[in-house]
Design an enzyme around this catalytic site. Sequence first.
Site, PDB file in Angstrom:
ATOM      1  N   THR A  29     -16.828  -4.038  -1.223  1.00 35.32           N
ATOM      2  CA  THR A  29     -16.068  -5.006  -1.062  1.00 35.32           C
ATOM      3  C   THR A  29     -16.331  -6.614  -1.059  1.00 35.32           C
ATOM      4  O   THR A  29     -16.801  -6.920  -0.206  1.00 35.32           O
ATOM      5  CB  THR A  29     -15.416  -4.838   0.301  1.00 35.32           C
ATOM      6  OG1 THR A  29     -16.623  -4.889   1.543  1.00 35.32           O
ATOM      7  CG2 THR A  29     -14.894  -3.486   0.813  1.00 35.32           C
ATOM      8  N   LEU A  30     -16.256  -6.929  -2.233  1.00 38.35           N
ATOM      9  CA  LEU A  30     -16.820  -8.340  -2.576  1.00 38.35           C
ATOM     10  C   LEU A  30     -16.019  -9.348  -1.525  1.00 38.35           C
ATOM     11  O   LEU A  30     -16.775 -10.197  -1.055  1.00 38.35           O
ATOM     12  CB  LEU A  30     -16.386  -8.617  -3.916  1.00 38.35           C
ATOM     13  CG  LEU A  30     -16.669  -9.930  -4.530  1.00 38.35           C
ATOM     14  CD1 LEU A  30     -18.327 -10.442  -4.279  1.00 38.35           C
ATOM     15  CD2 LEU A  30     -16.323 -10.467  -5.833  1.00 38.35           C
ATOM     16  N   GLY A  31     -14.726  -9.348  -1.704  1.00 40.42           N
ATOM     17  CA  GLY A  31     -14.030 -10.471  -0.883  1.00 40.42           C
ATOM     18  C   GLY A  31     -14.182 -10.365   0.701  1.00 40.42           C
ATOM     19  O   GLY A  31     -14.631 -11.399   1.161  1.00 40.42           O
ATOM     20  N   ASP A  32     -14.211  -9.216   0.972  1.00 40.43           N
ATOM     21  CA  ASP A  32     -14.635  -8.937   2.453  1.00 40.43           C
ATOM     22  C   ASP A  32     -16.006  -9.337   2.945  1.00 40.43           C
ATOM     23  O   ASP A  32     -16.118 -10.112   3.786  1.00 40.43           O
ATOM     24  CB  ASP A  32     -14.455  -7.672   2.962  1.00 40.43           C
ATOM     25  CG  ASP A  32     -13.033  -7.234   2.815  1.00 40.43           C
ATOM     26  OD1 ASP A  32     -12.067  -8.002   2.441  1.00 40.43           O
ATOM     27  OD2 ASP A  32     -12.873  -5.873   3.251  1.00 40.43           O
TER      28      ASP A  32
ATOM     29  N   GLN B  78      -5.941  -9.672 -12.051  1.00 37.11           N
ATOM     30  CA  GLN B  78      -5.824  -8.025 -11.568  1.00 37.11           C
ATOM     31  C   GLN B  78      -5.997  -7.837 -10.025  1.00 37.11           C
ATOM     32  O   GLN B  78      -6.581  -8.806  -9.487  1.00 37.11           O
ATOM     33  CB  GLN B  78      -6.894  -7.403 -12.388  1.00 37.11           C
ATOM     34  CG  GLN B  78      -6.838  -7.180 -13.747  1.00 37.11           C
ATOM     35  CD  GLN B  78      -5.601  -6.687 -14.415  1.00 37.11           C
ATOM     36  OE1 GLN B  78      -4.941  -5.877 -13.560  1.00 37.11           O
ATOM     37  NE2 GLN B  78      -5.284  -6.983 -15.685  1.00 37.11           N
TER      38      GLN B  78
ATOM     39  N   LYS C  11      -0.725  -7.125  -4.597  1.00 34.55           N
ATOM     40  CA  LYS C  11      -1.810  -8.163  -4.439  1.00 34.55           C
ATOM     41  C   LYS C  11      -1.447  -8.950  -5.744  1.00 34.55           C
ATOM     42  O   LYS C  11      -1.794 -10.117  -5.931  1.00 34.55           O
ATOM     43  CB  LYS C  11      -2.997  -7.531  -4.534  1.00 34.55           C
ATOM     44  CG  LYS C  11      -3.318  -7.135  -3.043  1.00 34.55           C
ATOM     45  CD  LYS C  11      -4.673  -6.571  -3.141  1.00 34.55           C
ATOM     46  CE  LYS C  11      -5.125  -5.746  -1.637  1.00 34.55           C
ATOM     47  NZ  LYS C  11      -6.515  -5.509  -1.781  1.00 34.55           N
TER      48      LYS C  11
ATOM     49  N   GLU D 123      -6.233 -15.782   4.636  1.00 35.07           N
ATOM     50  CA  GLU D 123      -7.490 -16.024   3.764  1.00 35.07           C
ATOM     51  C   GLU D 123      -7.708 -17.245   4.459  1.00 35.07           C
ATOM     52  O   GLU D 123      -7.476 -17.976   5.162  1.00 35.07           O
ATOM     53  CB  GLU D 123      -7.023 -16.123   2.360  1.00 35.07           C
ATOM     54  CG  GLU D 123      -6.387 -14.779   1.775  1.00 35.07           C
ATOM     55  CD  GLU D 123      -5.148 -14.679   1.841  1.00 35.07           C
ATOM     56  OE1 GLU D 123      -4.579 -13.431   1.849  1.00 35.07           O
ATOM     57  OE2 GLU D 123      -4.379 -15.417   2.183  1.00 35.07           O
TER      58      GLU D 123
ATOM     59  N   CYS E 273       3.845  -9.063   4.722  1.00 37.34           N
ATOM     60  CA  CYS E 273       3.862  -7.686   5.415  1.00 37.34           C
ATOM     61  C   CYS E 273       2.392  -7.025   5.713  1.00 37.34           C
ATOM     62  O   CYS E 273       2.185  -6.259   6.839  1.00 37.34           O
ATOM     63  CB  CYS E 273       4.549  -6.533   4.402  1.00 37.34           C
ATOM     64  SG  CYS E 273       3.804  -6.711   2.824  1.00 37.34           S
TER      65      CYS E 273
ATOM     66  N   CYS F 169       4.953  -1.105  -0.810  1.00 40.75           N
ATOM     67  CA  CYS F 169       5.851  -2.364  -0.419  1.00 40.75           C
ATOM     68  C   CYS F 169       6.680  -1.771   1.009  1.00 40.75           C
ATOM     69  O   CYS F 169       7.762  -1.120   0.594  1.00 40.75           O
ATOM     70  CB  CYS F 169       6.717  -2.612  -1.675  1.00 40.75           C
ATOM     71  SG  CYS F 169       7.799  -3.866  -1.208  1.00 40.75           S
TER      72      CYS F 169
END
Length: 443
Positions: A154-157, A278, A284, A380, A396, A412
Amino acid sequence: MNNLSFSSQANSAFLVSSSDTPSISEQQELPPISTINTQNAPYPLPAAELTQKDKSGISFDFNQGCRVKLPKPKKNTTWHLQMMDSNTGNILFEHNNLQETVVLSTKQWFVQFGIKVWSRSITSEDQQEKEELILDYIFNLDDQIILIQFPNGTLGDTLAWMSYAARFATKHSKSKVFCALSDLISPLFKKSYPNIHFVTHQEVIEQGIHQKAYATYNLGLFFDDKDCNLQPTDFRFVGLHKTAAYILGVSPKEEPVKIDFPDEGRPIEDPYVCIAVQASTQCKQWNNPTGWIEVIDYLKKKGYRVICIDKEAIGGQNINWNYMPFNAENQTGNRPLAERARWLKHAEFFIGTSSGLAWLAWSVGIPVVLISGFTHPTNEFYTPYRVINWHTCNSCWNDPKERFDHFDFLWCPRHKNTQRQFECTKLITAQLVIGHINKIINN
């Protein structure tokens, strides 16, 4: 736990087994200590043997919360155990007349636990109860091994949480802090945080770190932790990155992680902008059908080259596929993160969705135009160029009533299979994004 009801303070701890009461082992096979009181999570489990020993034979540690193991007491004696939060003064668990047993706290985030154990006996002469304090222990991280575990892949986390792990290591500078995470990401941090020992999950087991650790903290997004046992507050309320601060007991003030990588200078001489289009699920994406094309055309007219640095030029599932904009330059591919960081560092700014590359762009210190509707802006890092359309359905992801489904690419929850599906980003116009771009250009 069936006939056991020894916890207090809203189930803040529970008894695994005790020979003076109907025990779990009489009803079902008693699982190893390390597998009790945990959710399925991608982390090595703590060692079954508790890592701290007292001369009385009592053992304890703070891996997977507070764990206390009481040995078989002497003849005609029992144990009296009290577990508390020494910071708040709240008693989390207290029970008398215990035999050989194990008690585990339900809370597994940072708590300054206190443990008191008395030996209780009845004198044969007057049948009076007598207590002797055997153990009076206050949680102290000095000179101890601490393990902080990140999920793999998990790069972002990981980028979002690393600054809080570093803050923890600074706050508890007398301890030896290990961070377990992917070896694809850890090279970005090693030189920036020499006071932290970086290992993989496999090395945690191979080096026996879990068998030496005084305390272990697992970082993650715990969607179904309704009782807040794995996190002190729901991450959807405080934000994806700040949840790590609350788990580790440090300040939630946000700060970009410090990264270090070989920098060979500008990859191209012309001024350029990096984009990433992407994402792992469709919600997302920027789902406006002409949004990227219009923005890239605008940037080119302003004299910028537009470089797409996604891992994949095409992404999606089943009949739903997303393509790199035809008018962007293709630098996609499975490249090292250091190379992605180099492209970002020398870019004028970055445009993307709520993804790992957005966190990487923030970390290298360039302006970030972040396009997202399914997350609330608090989810974020703060950027003055955050793009959201408040006229549509939004946020959501941060609504605890809506459970995110990792296996549903077209998730969704409010408008699936209707004309309003993904309207949160369909109705983010190129005009709105260009307005934020102009703030950067004209600054």
